[in-house]
Structures are given as structure tokens and as C-alpha cells.
Design a protein around this motif. Sequence first.
Motif, PDB file in Angstrom:
ATOM      1  N   HIS A  49       0.804  -1.219   0.000  1.00  0.00           N
ATOM      2  CA  HIS A  49       0.000   0.000   0.000  1.00  0.00           C
ATOM      3  C   HIS A  49       0.837   1.268   0.000  1.00  0.00           C
ATOM      4  O   HIS A  49       0.337   2.346   0.272  1.00  0.00           O
ATOM      5  N   GLN A  50       2.115   1.084  -0.253  1.00  0.00           N
ATOM      6  CA  GLN A  50       2.985   2.247  -0.379  1.00  0.00           C
ATOM      7  C   GLN A  50       3.820   2.074  -1.636  1.00  0.00           C
ATOM      8  O   GLN A  50       4.203   0.953  -1.973  1.00  0.00           O
ATOM      9  N   ALA A  51       4.075   3.200  -2.290  1.00  0.00           N
ATOM     10  CA  ALA A  51       4.725   3.153  -3.594  1.00  0.00           C
ATOM     11  C   ALA A  51       6.002   2.294  -3.581  1.00  0.00           C
ATOM     12  O   ALA A  51       6.170   1.408  -4.416  1.00  0.00           O
ATOM     13  N   GLU A  52       6.882   2.535  -2.613  1.00  0.00           N
ATOM     14  CA  GLU A  52       8.171   1.851  -2.619  1.00  0.00           C
ATOM     15  C   GLU A  52       7.999   0.345  -2.414  1.00  0.00           C
ATOM     16  O   GLU A  52       8.636  -0.472  -3.091  1.00  0.00           O
ATOM     17  N   GLN A  76      -6.559   7.387   0.594  1.00  0.00           N
ATOM     18  CA  GLN A  76      -5.752   6.171   0.400  1.00  0.00           C
ATOM     19  C   GLN A  76      -4.734   6.380  -0.716  1.00  0.00           C
ATOM     20  O   GLN A  76      -3.592   5.979  -0.607  1.00  0.00           O
ATOM     21  N   PHE A  77      -5.172   7.021  -1.806  1.00  0.00           N
ATOM     22  CA  PHE A  77      -4.252   7.337  -2.902  1.00  0.00           C
ATOM     23  C   PHE A  77      -3.108   8.205  -2.372  1.00  0.00           C
ATOM     24  O   PHE A  77      -1.940   7.977  -2.672  1.00  0.00           O
ATOM     25  N   ALA A  78      -3.500   9.205  -1.595  1.00  0.00           N
ATOM     26  CA  ALA A  78      -2.488  10.135  -1.079  1.00  0.00           C
ATOM     27  C   ALA A  78      -1.480   9.387  -0.213  1.00  0.00           C
ATOM     28  O   ALA A  78      -0.263   9.575  -0.347  1.00  0.00           O
ATOM     29  N   ARG A  79      -1.979   8.502   0.657  1.00  0.00           N
ATOM     30  CA  ARG A  79      -1.072   7.754   1.534  1.00  0.00           C
ATOM     31  C   ARG A  79      -0.150   6.870   0.711  1.00  0.00           C
ATOM     32  O   ARG A  79       1.034   6.735   1.009  1.00  0.00           O
ATOM     33  N   THR A  85     -10.330  18.621   1.882  1.00  0.00           N
ATOM     34  CA  THR A  85     -11.591  18.217   1.250  1.00  0.00           C
ATOM     35  C   THR A  85     -11.300  17.216   0.142  1.00  0.00           C
ATOM     36  O   THR A  85     -10.154  17.055  -0.295  1.00  0.00           O
ATOM     37  N   LEU A  86     -12.384  16.583  -0.335  1.00  0.00           N
ATOM     38  CA  LEU A  86     -12.230  15.649  -1.451  1.00  0.00           C
ATOM     39  C   LEU A  86     -11.578  16.361  -2.630  1.00  0.00           C
ATOM     40  O   LEU A  86     -10.644  15.851  -3.246  1.00  0.00           O
ATOM     41  N   ASP A  87     -12.062  17.572  -2.930  1.00  0.00           N
ATOM     42  CA  ASP A  87     -11.534  18.321  -4.080  1.00  0.00           C
ATOM     43  C   ASP A  87     -10.043  18.576  -3.971  1.00  0.00           C
ATOM     44  O   ASP A  87      -9.291  18.361  -4.915  1.00  0.00           O
ATOM     45  N   SER A  88      -9.622  19.047  -2.780  1.00  0.00           N
ATOM     46  CA  SER A  88      -8.205  19.399  -2.663  1.00  0.00           C
ATOM     47  C   SER A  88      -7.342  18.140  -2.701  1.00  0.00           C
ATOM     48  O   SER A  88      -6.279  18.111  -3.325  1.00  0.00           O
ATOM     49  N   LEU A  89      -7.833  17.051  -2.059  1.00  0.00           N
ATOM     50  CA  LEU A  89      -7.068  15.800  -2.110  1.00  0.00           C
ATOM     51  C   LEU A  89      -6.946  15.323  -3.548  1.00  0.00           C
ATOM     52  O   LEU A  89      -5.876  14.921  -4.005  1.00  0.00           O
ATOM     53  N   GLN A  90      -8.069  15.401  -4.259  1.00  0.00           N
ATOM     54  CA  GLN A  90      -8.075  14.896  -5.637  1.00  0.00           C
ATOM     55  C   GLN A  90      -7.121  15.705  -6.517  1.00  0.00           C
ATOM     56  O   GLN A  90      -6.377  15.151  -7.319  1.00  0.00           O
ATOM     57  N   ARG A  91      -7.134  17.020  -6.315  1.00  0.00           N
ATOM     58  CA  ARG A  91      -6.243  17.867  -7.128  1.00  0.00           C
ATOM     59  C   ARG A  91      -4.781  17.476  -6.916  1.00  0.00           C
ATOM     60  O   ARG A  91      -4.010  17.313  -7.865  1.00  0.00           O
ATOM     61  N   THR A  92      -4.418  17.304  -5.628  1.00  0.00           N
ATOM     62  CA  THR A  92      -3.017  16.965  -5.328  1.00  0.00           C
ATOM     63  C   THR A  92      -2.665  15.603  -5.897  1.00  0.00           C
ATOM     64  O   THR A  92      -1.614  15.422  -6.530  1.00  0.00           O
TER      65      THR A  92
END
Length: 363
Positions: free
Chosen positions: A12-15, A147-150, A161-168
Amino acid sequence: MLFSDAQNLELHQAEGLMKFLERQPVKPALPSLDAYAALTRANREQFNSLRLDYHGSDLIVGTPQVKAVVRSVLQATLVNRGRAFGRSGVVISGGSTMGKTAAAIAAMKTVFSKYKRDVPDFREFGRLPVVYVEVPAGATPRSMMAQFARFLGLPVATRATLDSLQRTVVSVLNEVGTKLIVVDELHHLSDTNKSNVESSDLLKSLSNQVSATFVYAGISLHGGRVLAGERGQQIAGRFTMQRLQKYTTANADEWRLWNGIVRAFEEEFCLFNHKPGDLAEHSAYLYDRTQGAIGSLVHLLTLAAQLLVLEDFKPEHERITLDLLNTIEVDIAAQQASEAILTTVPQSKSAAKKSNASVKNAA
Ligand SMILES: Nc1ncnc2c1ncn2[C@@H]1O[C@H](COP(=O)(O)OP(=O)(O)OP(=O)(O)O)[C@@H](O)[C@H]1O
Ligand SMILES: [Mg+2]
């Protein structure tokens, strides 16, 4: 030897995912019987420990269903090659333990290895070709984005917010050039969302904003709300569906397929006295025990092979037999299904009781 020193990777983590996708389980080479007998106790334990790790590794056997999933993911990736909008994707749907995650992993490994061939030094360029996110139970679109962000190692502020998370998230995914995004356990999203509009919207906008191929895996997505309604139709109209089901044995072709799957698993065993094909005479028994569920078959066969190694039998006894299989319990679902059949089918027709496997194998 009951516990392994092998490193468990965090998918669940990129590396962790990159390391996992790069790792190829290596089958230990069997020494000659004389060389094995000459090993010191410590060396034998070391070798057997390697064998236990191998049998319990994340090895994925290329069953027909796995191959079909990999093929459709590659096809979607090809279709999306130069597309700026209306990208294609794949939905993997099926009951629990039907092998959805295993098939998605096989697809990720294939895409990853092709990418690595094209861009060997992708790490230096800060590329992240494959992303894997598991939707948590009770997820909202916002917690899915978190989850994507993590996964990407981005901080998730409680107030985001959902919007700000999605943008990032979208901007990072595009920056690192992600090609394949697998969203697993997607049924968790539709379960809790009173209206599926928000979830479907999120999925649709993500696939518009990120130039990657999306794979959604989850329980019964084919009949679920994620693909229903007008918004769901927008996904359904672009994605192909891979439904994973229990294997059935209604005719000679299906028996051939089942026997082939059992054999494919046997090919992977690292045992002194078990050759691929030895289980052919028990394939009806194996079907009876597992009711055609791949997860139950994997459990039964893997554990049998591991027990043989763990018990440190003499090499000539390292063979999977009916007696050994009978000592292993399968999961509750397979056991209940098997018992239900035994109570409804007259004994003479029960595959296991009659042991008519050889007839079916010859078919
Ligand atoms: N082709 C395969 N090769 C090796 N192991 C497999 C294969 N398919 C399934 N398995 C194993 O069977 C078990 C169940 O598979 P998996 O976890 O992929 O099912 P699932 O459909 O994702 O289940 P759930 O809905 O509960 O998440 C796992 O232990 C998995 O490793
Ligand atoms: Mg799964």
C-alpha cells in the motif's frame, strides 16, 4: 522453521509495491538425493526454509482466468496509448477468494516488467508506473482519495476536502507518469454510499484526469451500483469486464481445464518425490474438497507441500497423497459447499466417494 525471515512488503505504499513487483520468486534447485543426505542438519534446515518460503511465496500461477485478465489489461493499455480522453479500463468482478487480487497482481507485474524494459532507469526519473490502492471498508470518495495520497506518501490533513485531495493526487500521478492504477476492494465504496453518483463521478473524473489505465477489482461489481445508473454507464461503456468464478466440471472440456490447473500448481512444487501429474488421479477429490474455488485449491495444495517440507520427511516420502490432503482443512465456505453436495447427491454420484477421476482425466 515455522516462521520466515523473508521480508513482507507493504503493497500500500509506492516503494513497497515497486519492490514487490520487481521480486521474482526463485524456485530452489533440488540437490541430488546423495547431496541432500550429506547436508548437515543446519544446512538442511536452511534449504528447507527456502523451500517453505518458496511454496508460501506470492507466486501466481497463470490460470486461464489470470491470463484473460492480464490480456485485457494489456489491451486496455494499448488502446489508451495515445488517448487524451475516453480511456478504456478493466473491471475484475467475482466472489470472495476467486482470485481477483491475484489476477490484478499478475497484470501489475506484467505491465511493470514491460515498462521497466522500456525505461530501465525509471527510478532515477522519479517515475511510478504502477499504483495499487485498496478501498478501505466503509469508504467514502474522500477516504478513497486519502488512500491514494497515503500510497503516494503525501500528507493527508484532517481538514482536506475531497476536491483538494483529488487535485493533489491527480497532479502527482501525472507528474510521476503512472501508467496503471489498480483500485481493489472497490465494493467497499458502493456499499456505504447512499447514492452512487458521487463514487461513479469520482472514478470517471479520475480516469479523465490521469492518463493511466484503470483496473477496478471487487466483489460482485458486475451487478453492483458502481456500474449502475447513468454515471455508472459511463464507466460500463468504456471498460471491459472480467468475471472470476468458481471452476465447474460439467463436461469433458471443463474437466480438462480443472486438471490443467491442478497440474499447473504441481509444476511449482519443490518436492523430492512429487512429479507434475501425480495428482491427476485425485483431481475429482480436489474438486470435491474445494468446489472449484481457486483460493481453496491454493490453500490445500500449498499447505500440503509445506507440511511435507516442515515435517522433514525422508525425500522418498515427499509426495502429496490423499491421506495427507485429508488432514488439511479447507475454508468454511468450500467445506460447507462440499457438504451440501454430499447431502444432495446420491453417494454413488459423488466424485470423491466414487473416485472416478481417472475417467474424467481421460476425457
Ligand atoms: N492464479 C493463482 N496463483 C496462485 N495463487 C492464487 C491464484 N489465484 C488465487 N490465488 C490465491 O488464492 C487466494 C485467494 O485469492 P485472492 O486473494 O486473489 O482472491 P480475491 O478474489 O481477491 O478475494 P477477496 O474478494 O476476498 O479479496 C490467495 O491466497 C491467492 O494468493
Ligand atoms: Mg482481493
